[in-house]
Write a protein that holds these residues in place. Structure first.
Motif, mmCIF file in Angstrom:
data_model
loop_
_atom_site.group_PDB
_atom_site.id
_atom_site.type_symbol
_atom_site.label_atom_id
_atom_site.label_comp_id
_atom_site.label_asym_id
_atom_site.label_seq_id
_atom_site.Cartn_x
_atom_site.Cartn_y
_atom_site.Cartn_z
ATOM 1 N N VAL A 168 5.005 32.933 9.636
ATOM 2 C CA VAL A 168 3.912 33.876 9.639
ATOM 3 C C VAL A 168 2.579 33.507 10.152
ATOM 4 N N GLU A 169 2.339 32.203 9.529
ATOM 5 C CA GLU A 169 1.158 31.516 10.217
ATOM 6 C C GLU A 169 1.273 31.367 11.624
ATOM 7 N N GLN A 170 2.341 30.878 12.260
ATOM 8 C CA GLN A 170 2.633 30.871 13.650
ATOM 9 C C GLN A 170 2.323 31.849 14.183
ATOM 10 N N TYR A 171 2.851 33.150 13.822
ATOM 11 C CA TYR A 171 2.513 34.253 14.538
ATOM 12 C C TYR A 171 1.208 34.639 14.424
ATOM 13 N N ARG A 172 0.410 34.455 13.243
ATOM 14 C CA ARG A 172 -1.215 34.728 13.220
ATOM 15 C C ARG A 172 -1.927 33.965 14.199
ATOM 16 N N GLN A 173 -1.450 32.791 14.650
ATOM 17 C CA GLN A 173 -1.991 31.870 15.567
ATOM 18 C C GLN A 173 -1.654 32.367 17.026
ATOM 19 N N GLY A 174 -0.575 33.143 16.936
ATOM 20 C CA GLY A 174 -0.121 33.418 18.581
ATOM 21 C C GLY A 174 0.799 32.545 19.186
ATOM 22 N N LEU A 175 1.433 31.628 18.173
ATOM 23 C CA LEU A 175 2.301 30.658 18.845
ATOM 24 C C LEU A 175 3.715 31.172 18.987
ATOM 25 N N VAL A 176 4.189 32.247 17.991
ATOM 26 C CA VAL A 176 5.519 32.872 18.131
ATOM 27 C C VAL A 176 5.555 34.246 18.374
ATOM 28 N N PRO A 177 6.259 34.998 18.807
ATOM 29 C CA PRO A 177 6.108 36.505 18.947
ATOM 30 C C PRO A 177 6.329 37.195 17.643
ATOM 31 N N LEU A 178 6.121 38.537 17.413
ATOM 32 C CA LEU A 178 6.501 39.040 16.267
ATOM 33 C C LEU A 178 7.961 39.049 15.715
ATOM 34 N N ILE A 179 8.714 39.117 16.755
ATOM 35 C CA ILE A 179 10.406 39.136 16.606
ATOM 36 C C ILE A 179 10.767 37.916 15.598
ATOM 37 N N VAL A 180 9.712 36.733 15.671
ATOM 38 C CA VAL A 180 10.460 35.596 14.699
ATOM 39 C C VAL A 180 10.033 35.847 13.456
ATOM 40 N N PRO A 181 9.116 36.155 12.883
ATOM 41 C CA PRO A 181 8.972 36.470 11.285
ATOM 42 C C PRO A 181 9.789 37.463 11.152
ATOM 43 N N VAL A 182 9.769 38.771 11.863
ATOM 44 C CA VAL A 182 10.817 39.693 11.425
ATOM 45 C C VAL A 182 12.182 39.485 11.357
ATOM 46 N N THR A 183 12.640 38.700 12.276
ATOM 47 C CA THR A 183 14.177 38.243 12.237
ATOM 48 C C THR A 183 14.375 37.291 11.026
ATOM 49 N N LEU A 184 13.441 36.452 10.731
ATOM 50 C CA LEU A 184 13.634 35.712 9.364
ATOM 51 C C LEU A 184 13.503 36.592 8.231
ATOM 52 N N LEU A 185 12.660 37.433 8.223
ATOM 53 C CA LEU A 185 12.554 38.526 6.935
ATOM 54 C C LEU A 185 13.926 39.317 6.928
ATOM 55 N N ARG A 186 14.449 39.791 8.123
ATOM 56 C CA ARG A 186 15.790 40.348 7.968
ATOM 57 C C ARG A 186 16.805 39.503 7.389
ATOM 58 N N HIS A 187 16.784 38.279 7.864
ATOM 59 C CA HIS A 187 17.823 37.141 7.327
ATOM 60 C C HIS A 187 18.025 37.397 5.905
ATOM 61 N N HIS A 188 16.525 37.016 5.341
ATOM 62 C CA HIS A 188 16.302 36.983 3.725
ATOM 63 C C HIS A 188 16.898 38.258 3.092
ATOM 64 N N PHE A 189 16.397 39.303 3.886
ATOM 65 C CA PHE A 189 16.921 40.619 3.034
ATOM 66 C C PHE A 189 18.313 40.937 3.030
ATOM 67 N N ARG A 190 18.975 40.335 3.876
ATOM 68 C CA ARG A 190 20.413 40.451 3.950
ATOM 69 C C ARG A 190 21.078 39.708 2.907
ATOM 70 N N ARG A 191 20.583 38.626 2.558
ATOM 71 C CA ARG A 191 21.038 37.775 1.468
ATOM 72 C C ARG A 191 20.645 38.227 0.166
ATOM 73 N N HIS A 192 19.279 39.067 -0.018
ATOM 74 C CA HIS A 192 18.773 39.607 -1.125
ATOM 75 C C HIS A 192 18.490 41.062 -0.712
ATOM 76 N N PRO A 193 19.091 41.760 -0.534
ATOM 77 C CA PRO A 193 18.858 43.236 -0.418
ATOM 78 C C PRO A 193 17.746 43.907 -1.542
ATOM 79 N N HIS A 194 17.035 44.744 -0.818
ATOM 80 C CA HIS A 194 16.153 45.458 -1.593
ATOM 81 C C HIS A 194 15.880 46.953 -1.067
ATOM 82 N N ASP A 195 16.389 47.778 -2.064
ATOM 83 C CA ASP A 195 16.349 49.207 -1.751
ATOM 84 C C ASP A 195 15.266 49.839 -0.899
#
Length: 314
Positions: A266-293
């Motif tokens: 998220v910090e790398q995104y804030r600094q403009g080092l990675v696009p938004l899809i990077v933190p979004v993809t990582l969050l998707r990964h964690h929510f697949r493992r730990h679903p939240h309604d």
């Protein structure tokens, strides 16, 4: 994929040879990419009012405090009223649209910065006559020009608005309740927050204070405020704030190492080092493992089809 999403579009952008010079302005992004997800409804107001192909060009002029659409070589040819009336005549199918892509710089279809001629130098201050009436009749409709869609932020903003508006139209198509409106808001809350946190709270307040208003009034106030909010470009700061809010749902599920990795991304995104899809993809990964309604029902992490790759460049 949701129900068919109809998008109005200037005919020349689909390759139809309807321009004054018998040419077209085929937009490959519209035909090759967006055409896979949207049903286009092409329309050329100039041909529709009876102008021939080819034809003498027209332009906007400032005349007696008004903007008129007249012939370039013969300003006694005035099609202003015809173009305006033609837009009004299309209301029966305009009302079924979830968006519209217009031809930039056109005296009939341009959404903004169309040249207006005066006795002095022309100024890019005009709006095409047909486009202006369309926007007046349907102020909440997502509208964009094909040239502006080359900007990745404007492109993502427009397509996001189209999908949100499509879901809204599906919601109110039949009988609906305040509970359904509140569910819709909850599903889109983080999208709204990414655009404007204060505006998102104000939008939620509309649905929290419905006691003295008819349901239809509440819905109209809500959609008007919602579409105005979504026109604002979501800033990087807004996305960072939203990502951190969503991250909070994982605080009891992730170990220290995973939390640190997520914070770093998220910090790398804030600094403009990675696009938004990077933190979004990582969050998707964690929510697949730990679903939240709540997150499962939220559209923020999947606002539009992944194949469009709209989050890859913002």
């Amino acid at each position: 994929m949701e129900t068919t999403i109809k998008i109005g579009i200037s005919s020349c952008l689909l390759g139809e040879k309807v321009r004054f010079d018998s040419g077209h302005k085929l937009n490959k992004y519209a035909t090759d990419v967006l055409g896979q997800y949207f049903e286009f409804v092409p329309f050329c107001p100039e041909v529709s009012i009876g102008l021939p192909i080819p034809r003498a060009p027209i332009r906007l002029i400032a005349k007696d405090g008004d903007i008129r659409c007249v012939g370039v070589k013969d300003d006694t040819i005035d099609v202003t009223d015809e173009l305006k009336a033609k837009a009004d005549e299309q209301v029966h199918w305009h009302q079924d649209l979830c968006g519209y892509i217009l031809k930039h710089s056109s005296p009939s279809c341009g959404m903004e910065r169309v040249k207006v001629y005066t006795n002095a130098m022309p100024t890019k201050t005009g709006v095409g006559i047909y486009a202006k009436q369309l926007l007046k009749n349907f102020p909440n409709l997502p509208v964009e020009e094909e040239g502006r869609l080359e900007d990745p932020h404007l492109r993502e903003n427009f397509i996001q608005r189209v999908f949100v508006y499509s879901r809204w139209r599906a919601l109110i198509a039949g009988d609906f309740s305040i509970g359904q409106l509140q569910k819709f808001h909850a599903q889109h809350k983080y999208i709204f927050m990414s655009h404007d946190q204060v505006g998102a709270k104000a939008l939620g307040a509309i649905l929290a204070n419905t006691k003295d208003f008819a349901l239809e009034e509440v819905a109209e106030q809500y959609v008007t405020s919602m579409m105005q909010l979504l026109k604002k470009m979501a800033p990087r700061k807004g996305h960072v704030n939203t990502l951190k809010h969503i991250q909070g749902y994982l605080k009891r599920s992730l170990d220290t190492e995973d939390k640190q990795e997520l914070n770093d991304i998220v910090e790398q995104y804030r600094q403009g080092l990675v696009p938004l899809i990077v933190p979004v993809t990582l969050l998707r990964h964690h929510f697949r493992r730990h679903p939240h309604d709540y997150i499962d029902q939220s559209y923020y992490l999947a606002p539009h089809p992944n194949e469009l790759m709209l989050l890859n460049r913002i």
